[in-house]
Design a protein around this motif. Sequence first.
Motif, PDB file in Angstrom:
ATOM      1  N   LYS A   1     -54.589   0.530  22.110  1.00  0.00           N
ATOM      2  CA  LYS A   1     -54.892   0.179  20.719  1.00  0.00           C
ATOM      3  C   LYS A   1     -53.619   0.134  19.879  1.00  0.00           C
ATOM      4  O   LYS A   1     -52.709   0.940  20.070  1.00  0.00           O
ATOM      5  CB  LYS A   1     -55.821   1.228  20.107  1.00  0.00           C
ATOM      6  CG  LYS A   1     -57.192   1.285  20.712  1.00  0.00           C
ATOM      7  CD  LYS A   1     -57.976   2.366  19.994  1.00  0.00           C
ATOM      8  CE  LYS A   1     -59.340   2.564  20.596  1.00  0.00           C
ATOM      9  NZ  LYS A   1     -59.976   3.751  20.019  1.00  0.00           N
ATOM     10  N   THR A   2     -53.620  -0.765  18.904  1.00  0.00           N
ATOM     11  CA  THR A   2     -52.513  -0.857  17.954  1.00  0.00           C
ATOM     12  C   THR A   2     -52.333   0.476  17.233  1.00  0.00           C
ATOM     13  O   THR A   2     -51.210   0.936  17.026  1.00  0.00           O
ATOM     14  CB  THR A   2     -52.771  -1.989  16.937  1.00  0.00           C
ATOM     15  OG1 THR A   2     -52.959  -3.207  17.655  1.00  0.00           O
ATOM     16  CG2 THR A   2     -51.620  -2.154  15.966  1.00  0.00           C
ATOM     17  N   SER A   3     -53.439   1.115  16.872  1.00  0.00           N
ATOM     18  CA  SER A   3     -53.360   2.398  16.151  1.00  0.00           C
ATOM     19  C   SER A   3     -52.663   3.468  16.994  1.00  0.00           C
ATOM     20  O   SER A   3     -51.914   4.297  16.460  1.00  0.00           O
ATOM     21  CB  SER A   3     -54.749   2.873  15.722  1.00  0.00           C
ATOM     22  OG  SER A   3     -55.590   3.050  16.851  1.00  0.00           O
ATOM     23  N   ASP A   4     -52.875   3.449  18.329  1.00  0.00           N
ATOM     24  CA  ASP A   4     -52.215   4.415  19.211  1.00  0.00           C
ATOM     25  C   ASP A   4     -50.710   4.144  19.295  1.00  0.00           C
ATOM     26  O   ASP A   4     -49.902   5.067  19.280  1.00  0.00           O
ATOM     27  CB  ASP A   4     -52.844   4.416  20.600  1.00  0.00           C
ATOM     28  CG  ASP A   4     -54.276   4.935  20.580  1.00  0.00           C
ATOM     29  OD1 ASP A   4     -54.643   5.668  19.643  1.00  0.00           O
ATOM     30  OD2 ASP A   4     -55.034   4.593  21.517  1.00  0.00           O
ATOM     31  N   ILE A   5     -50.336   2.872  19.379  1.00  0.00           N
ATOM     32  CA  ILE A   5     -48.908   2.507  19.392  1.00  0.00           C
ATOM     33  C   ILE A   5     -48.270   2.962  18.075  1.00  0.00           C
ATOM     34  O   ILE A   5     -47.180   3.528  18.060  1.00  0.00           O
ATOM     35  CB  ILE A   5     -48.725   0.976  19.587  1.00  0.00           C
ATOM     36  CG1 ILE A   5     -49.236   0.518  20.957  1.00  0.00           C
ATOM     37  CG2 ILE A   5     -47.255   0.577  19.375  1.00  0.00           C
ATOM     38  CD1 ILE A   5     -48.452   0.987  22.144  1.00  0.00           C
ATOM     39  N   ASN A   6     -48.976   2.737  16.968  1.00  0.00           N
ATOM     40  CA  ASN A   6     -48.436   3.127  15.665  1.00  0.00           C
ATOM     41  C   ASN A   6     -48.314   4.640  15.520  1.00  0.00           C
ATOM     42  O   ASN A   6     -47.390   5.128  14.872  1.00  0.00           O
ATOM     43  CB  ASN A   6     -49.279   2.536  14.534  1.00  0.00           C
ATOM     44  CG  ASN A   6     -49.069   1.034  14.400  1.00  0.00           C
ATOM     45  OD1 ASN A   6     -48.080   0.481  14.891  1.00  0.00           O
ATOM     46  ND2 ASN A   6     -49.998   0.370  13.757  1.00  0.00           N
ATOM     47  N   LYS A   7     -49.216   5.389  16.147  1.00  0.00           N
ATOM     48  CA  LYS A   7     -49.110   6.861  16.128  1.00  0.00           C
ATOM     49  C   LYS A   7     -47.839   7.306  16.843  1.00  0.00           C
ATOM     50  O   LYS A   7     -47.133   8.205  16.376  1.00  0.00           O
ATOM     51  CB  LYS A   7     -50.332   7.502  16.798  1.00  0.00           C
ATOM     52  CG  LYS A   7     -51.590   7.465  15.958  1.00  0.00           C
ATOM     53  CD  LYS A   7     -52.767   8.034  16.745  1.00  0.00           C
ATOM     54  CE  LYS A   7     -54.063   7.824  15.991  1.00  0.00           C
ATOM     55  NZ  LYS A   7     -55.230   8.244  16.776  1.00  0.00           N
ATOM     56  N   ILE A   8     -47.546   6.678  17.979  1.00  0.00           N
ATOM     57  CA  ILE A   8     -46.327   6.996  18.725  1.00  0.00           C
ATOM     58  C   ILE A   8     -45.103   6.603  17.888  1.00  0.00           C
ATOM     59  O   ILE A   8     -44.156   7.376  17.736  1.00  0.00           O
ATOM     60  CB  ILE A   8     -46.297   6.289  20.096  1.00  0.00           C
ATOM     61  CG1 ILE A   8     -47.437   6.793  20.989  1.00  0.00           C
ATOM     62  CG2 ILE A   8     -44.952   6.496  20.796  1.00  0.00           C
ATOM     63  CD1 ILE A   8     -47.647   5.983  22.260  1.00  0.00           C
ATOM     64  N   TYR A   9     -45.146   5.410  17.324  1.00  0.00           N
ATOM     65  CA  TYR A   9     -44.060   4.899  16.478  1.00  0.00           C
ATOM     66  C   TYR A   9     -43.758   5.873  15.337  1.00  0.00           C
ATOM     67  O   TYR A   9     -42.608   6.259  15.113  1.00  0.00           O
ATOM     68  CB  TYR A   9     -44.471   3.518  15.940  1.00  0.00           C
ATOM     69  CG  TYR A   9     -43.485   2.880  14.998  1.00  0.00           C
ATOM     70  CD1 TYR A   9     -42.557   1.958  15.464  1.00  0.00           C
ATOM     71  CD2 TYR A   9     -43.494   3.171  13.633  1.00  0.00           C
ATOM     72  CE1 TYR A   9     -41.651   1.350  14.596  1.00  0.00           C
ATOM     73  CE2 TYR A   9     -42.597   2.572  12.763  1.00  0.00           C
ATOM     74  CZ  TYR A   9     -41.675   1.662  13.255  1.00  0.00           C
ATOM     75  OH  TYR A   9     -40.782   1.073  12.388  1.00  0.00           O
ATOM     76  N   ASN A  10     -44.815   6.275  14.611  1.00  0.00           N
ATOM     77  CA  ASN A  10     -44.645   7.190  13.478  1.00  0.00           C
ATOM     78  C   ASN A  10     -44.101   8.545  13.907  1.00  0.00           C
ATOM     79  O   ASN A  10     -43.281   9.150  13.219  1.00  0.00           O
ATOM     80  CB  ASN A  10     -45.971   7.367  12.723  1.00  0.00           C
ATOM     81  CG  ASN A  10     -46.408   6.089  12.026  1.00  0.00           C
ATOM     82  OD1 ASN A  10     -45.580   5.249  11.689  1.00  0.00           O
ATOM     83  ND2 ASN A  10     -47.702   5.926  11.828  1.00  0.00           N
ATOM     84  N   SER A  11     -44.541   9.013  15.060  1.00  0.00           N
ATOM     85  CA  SER A  11     -44.078  10.292  15.593  1.00  0.00           C
ATOM     86  C   SER A  11     -42.584  10.230  15.950  1.00  0.00           C
ATOM     87  O   SER A  11     -41.827  11.163  15.648  1.00  0.00           O
ATOM     88  CB  SER A  11     -44.915  10.685  16.808  1.00  0.00           C
ATOM     89  OG  SER A  11     -44.566  11.962  17.260  1.00  0.00           O
TER      90      SER A  11
END
Length: 191
Positions: free
Chosen positions: A108-118
Amino acid sequence: MIKAILLAAGQSKRLKSENKLIKLYKKKPLINHPLNTLHKSKVNKVIIVLGHQSREVKKIIKKNKKNIFIYNKNYKKGMASSIKVGLKKVSRNDKGFIIVQSDMPFIKTSDINKIYNSIKLKNYLVHVLKFKNKLGNPIGFDISLTKKFKNIKGKFGAKFMVKRLKNKTKFIKINSAKSFKDFDKVSDFSV
């Protein structure tokens, strides 16, 4: 910048007669599922590591200004060789990178963005998705870890680094293990 390294050099050995990345799933080539997710995400660039049947795979890849292509001539040596080749397109000025497998259509895009933000927070060296007790791909890394990847060989990938750096890892909770599903068999395409 935070870049994604999409591993697309494998030989699809378990599928025998065809390259799974080219095979259609829900009317589009398998590789374009995680690629679309990466294009919609916050990642700045997508480094696509090609190898086995590189021309055929590149031909069907959805065009996007985020795409950067690189060829792994040693793709038969395993996933580690593709990670190392992908890292050649990562700069010391980048904040980090996310290693993504190209046979995982449910990311999911949201999961990629969670990693990105982290990664952007710079509190941890490794950023891994977790559902209950299961860890999965994709996995994010701080830029300082690029040298550690120079020593990996064969089938060792990003999960190997998670085990080595467990105390410096951010575990990011997700709602479903479905994101971790990779396609290896013909029957996976009828899911």
